[in-house]
Design a protein around this motif. Structure first.
Motif, PDB file in Angstrom:
ATOM      1  N   LYS A 422       0.837  -1.206   0.000  1.00 24.31           N
ATOM      2  CA  LYS A 422       0.000   0.000   0.000  1.00 24.31           C
ATOM      3  C   LYS A 422       0.875   1.260   0.000  1.00 24.31           C
ATOM      4  O   LYS A 422       0.567   2.245  -0.682  1.00 24.31           O
ATOM      5  N   VAL A 423       1.970   1.210   0.764  1.00 26.81           N
ATOM      6  CA  VAL A 423       2.899   2.347   0.802  1.00 26.81           C
ATOM      7  C   VAL A 423       3.504   2.580  -0.573  1.00 26.81           C
ATOM      8  O   VAL A 423       3.553   3.712  -1.079  1.00 26.81           O
ATOM      9  N   VAL A 425       2.395   1.614  -3.549  1.00 33.58           N
ATOM     10  CA  VAL A 425       1.371   2.045  -4.516  1.00 33.58           C
ATOM     11  C   VAL A 425       1.068   3.526  -4.325  1.00 33.58           C
ATOM     12  O   VAL A 425       0.994   4.296  -5.296  1.00 33.58           O
ATOM     13  N   ARG A 426       0.926   3.933  -3.076  1.00 35.53           N
ATOM     14  CA  ARG A 426       0.633   5.343  -2.787  1.00 35.53           C
ATOM     15  C   ARG A 426       1.739   6.251  -3.311  1.00 35.53           C
ATOM     16  O   ARG A 426       1.484   7.273  -3.955  1.00 35.53           O
ATOM     17  N   GLU A 427       2.989   5.868  -3.056  1.00 39.58           N
ATOM     18  CA  GLU A 427       4.122   6.689  -3.477  1.00 39.58           C
ATOM     19  C   GLU A 427       4.211   6.778  -5.005  1.00 39.58           C
ATOM     20  O   GLU A 427       4.466   7.850  -5.561  1.00 39.58           O
ATOM     21  N   GLU A 429       1.796   6.352  -7.198  1.00 39.26           N
ATOM     22  CA  GLU A 429       0.666   7.148  -7.712  1.00 39.26           C
ATOM     23  C   GLU A 429       0.911   8.643  -7.510  1.00 39.26           C
ATOM     24  O   GLU A 429       0.618   9.454  -8.408  1.00 39.26           O
ATOM     25  N   GLN A 430       1.453   9.021  -6.357  1.00 36.98           N
ATOM     26  CA  GLN A 430       1.721  10.426  -6.083  1.00 36.98           C
ATOM     27  C   GLN A 430       2.790  10.983  -7.023  1.00 36.98           C
ATOM     28  O   GLN A 430       2.712  12.127  -7.479  1.00 36.98           O
ATOM     29  N   SER A 435      -3.226   6.339 -11.602  1.00 41.43           N
ATOM     30  CA  SER A 435      -3.846   5.446 -10.618  1.00 41.43           C
ATOM     31  C   SER A 435      -3.501   3.997 -10.917  1.00 41.43           C
ATOM     32  O   SER A 435      -3.565   3.531 -12.067  1.00 41.43           O
ATOM     33  N   THR A 437      -5.112   1.614  -9.193  1.00 38.93           N
ATOM     34  CA  THR A 437      -6.294   0.889  -8.753  1.00 38.93           C
ATOM     35  C   THR A 437      -7.054   0.391  -9.962  1.00 38.93           C
ATOM     36  O   THR A 437      -7.391   1.179 -10.864  1.00 38.93           O
TER      37      THR A 437
END
Length: 438
Positions: A422-423, A425-427, A429-430, A435, A437
């Motif tokens: 999750k970390v 993927v978040r990084e 995407e930012q 995305s 997802t």
């Protein structure tokens, strides 16, 4: 083994009351122990030629309604063994089971020949037989307390013979009951299996304790280590891809330990074969959980080429965009000073959990979404640019924790890996504005 040697072996096993008819046209050796009332199933008739052995066997069978089977006769562990090759339909007909019931025989299981049947094990073998064209089954081991007469000939250690087996002979399975039930189950769906044959070893033994010991001894083989199993087992797409990736991608070639359980402090290896397999599973299936791997392990082989191509692109592009992985683009023989053990100590991406994170994000990039080549390259570049050092705040309290003594400890539980993903993927995407997802 000469006739005199075989006779010596058998005579050493019998009491003075045993009968050895050496004055007849052929030699008969029947082993009997009247001290304990037990009679082994060895009844070897030695003749000078094959023709005589064959004629005597058929003559004997003709008077008793028995059947004649070709076999080899040899001695092992001071016992006479008979080795047969039998069609599966005949195996199912002749084999007898004396299986302990897990509930009813808790206090007397030792009185029965076979351990309790494990249905899941039967199903696994049956599935293997149905899905594998080039399958292989180990030998079955039977025992018979009823004498089997064998008309044998030859002078070597292994004799050829014709075994006369009456219809009332009970051949109990010492080792192979799960394989037997699996053949029975699989052949109902695939009748052609009954045309195949198996090797059956009949051990001359009627002592129940020794029968149990034979089974226990057969089970003492050391299991294949996971790394070696991943290297050798190519019956499914995942195993084959793992093996081929380990050889065809320069970043892994000669840097994967294909024997050991762990790489330990070895500076020359990135991962074990099983660790590579886990990462490849994450990339292909989006998970390395056992149930997911098992449900996807037997995909159509036609998918192999596509999956292999995607794996090559992903891991090679990742290495090109990651400064620490970039030296791996050189053959292992040219990077002998690269200390992979030190990298394991300093970083998470040279440990299984980090490799899982990278590979599962790769799954999202290549399988979960329809991205253009440019978008994929952007995403891989962002993923490769993350800080994979063990002391990076990025992984704190997900896959890295403080052990209370100031050391950064990697956490391997699946829940921690999920947090780490999750970390990542978040990084990504930012950094890309894309995305991941589905």
């Amino acid at each position: 083994m000469t006739n005199s040697t075989l006779m010596g072996i058998l005579e050493a096993q019998i009491t003075p009351e045993a009968t050895v008819m050496l004055d007849s046209p052929y030699q008969t050796v029947s082993t009997v122990d009247i001290n304990n009332g037990k009679r082994s199933s060895a009844n070897i008739v030695i003749l000078p030629t094959q023709q005589e052995a064959q004629s005597q066997a058929w003559a004997d069978a003709g008077t008793s309604g028995a059947r004649v089977f070709l076999c080899h006769v040899y001695e092992q562990g001071r016992r006479i063994h008979l080795a047969f090759s039998l069609p599966m339909d005949l195996l199912l007909e002749m084999a007898r089971l004396q299986t302990a019931d897990a509930k009813k025989n808790k206090n007397n299981a030792e009185e029965l020949i076979n351990r309790p049947l494990i249905r899941q094990h039967v199903d696994e073998i049956a599935k293997y037989l149905l899905e594998t064209d080039n399958y292989i089954l180990p030998s079955f081991i039977f025992n018979s307390s009823t004498p089997i007469k064998v008309f044998a000939f030859g002078t070597g250690a292994v004799k050829f013979g014709y075994a006369v087996i009456p219809s009332n002979v009970e051949l109990y399975v010492t080792d192979g009951q799960h394989r037997l039930k699996a053949i029975e189950k699989a052949s109902a769906e695939r009748p052609s299996l009954r045309n195949d044959s198996v090797t059956v070893l009949v051990v001359q033994e009627d002592d129940i304790d020794q029968i149990h010991q034979d089974f226990a001894d057969c089970a003492k083989n050391k299991p294949i280590p996971p790394a070696l199993l991943a290297a050798f087992d190519v019956t499914n797409v995942l195993a084959k891809l793992t093996r081929d990736i380990s050889r065809q991608l320069v970043i892994f070639d000669k840097r994967i330990d294909k024997i050991s359980k762990t790489v330990g402090k070895d500076p020359n290896y990135m991962f074990t074969m099983n660790q590579l397999r886990i990462g490849v599973a994450e990339f292909l299936f989006g998970s390395s959980r056992k149930q997911v791997i098992e449900s996807r392990a037997n995909q159509q082989k036609s998918e192999y080429k596509m999956q292999m191509e995607k794996a090559k692109i992903f891991y090679m592009e990742f290495a090109k965009n990651n400064e620490v992985w970039k030296p791996l683009l050189q053959p292992a023989s040219e990077t002998i000073n690269l200390d992979l053990y030190s990298l394991r100590q300093d970083r998470i991406d040279f440990n299984t959990v980090g490799f899982q994170i990278i590979s599962r994000v790769g799954h999202r990039i290549f399988f979960n979404n329809e991205f253009s080549d440019a978008q994929r390259n952007t995403l891989i570049h962002a993923l490769a640019s993350l800080d994979y050092r063990r002391n990076s705040a990025l992984w704190e309290n997900s896959v890295v924790i403080d052990d209370g003594e100031g050391n950064r400890k990697i956490v391997t539980q699946s829940a921690a890996v999920d947090k780490g993903i999750k970390v990542a993927v978040r990084e990504v995407e930012q950094r890309t504005g894309i995305s991941l997802t589905a």
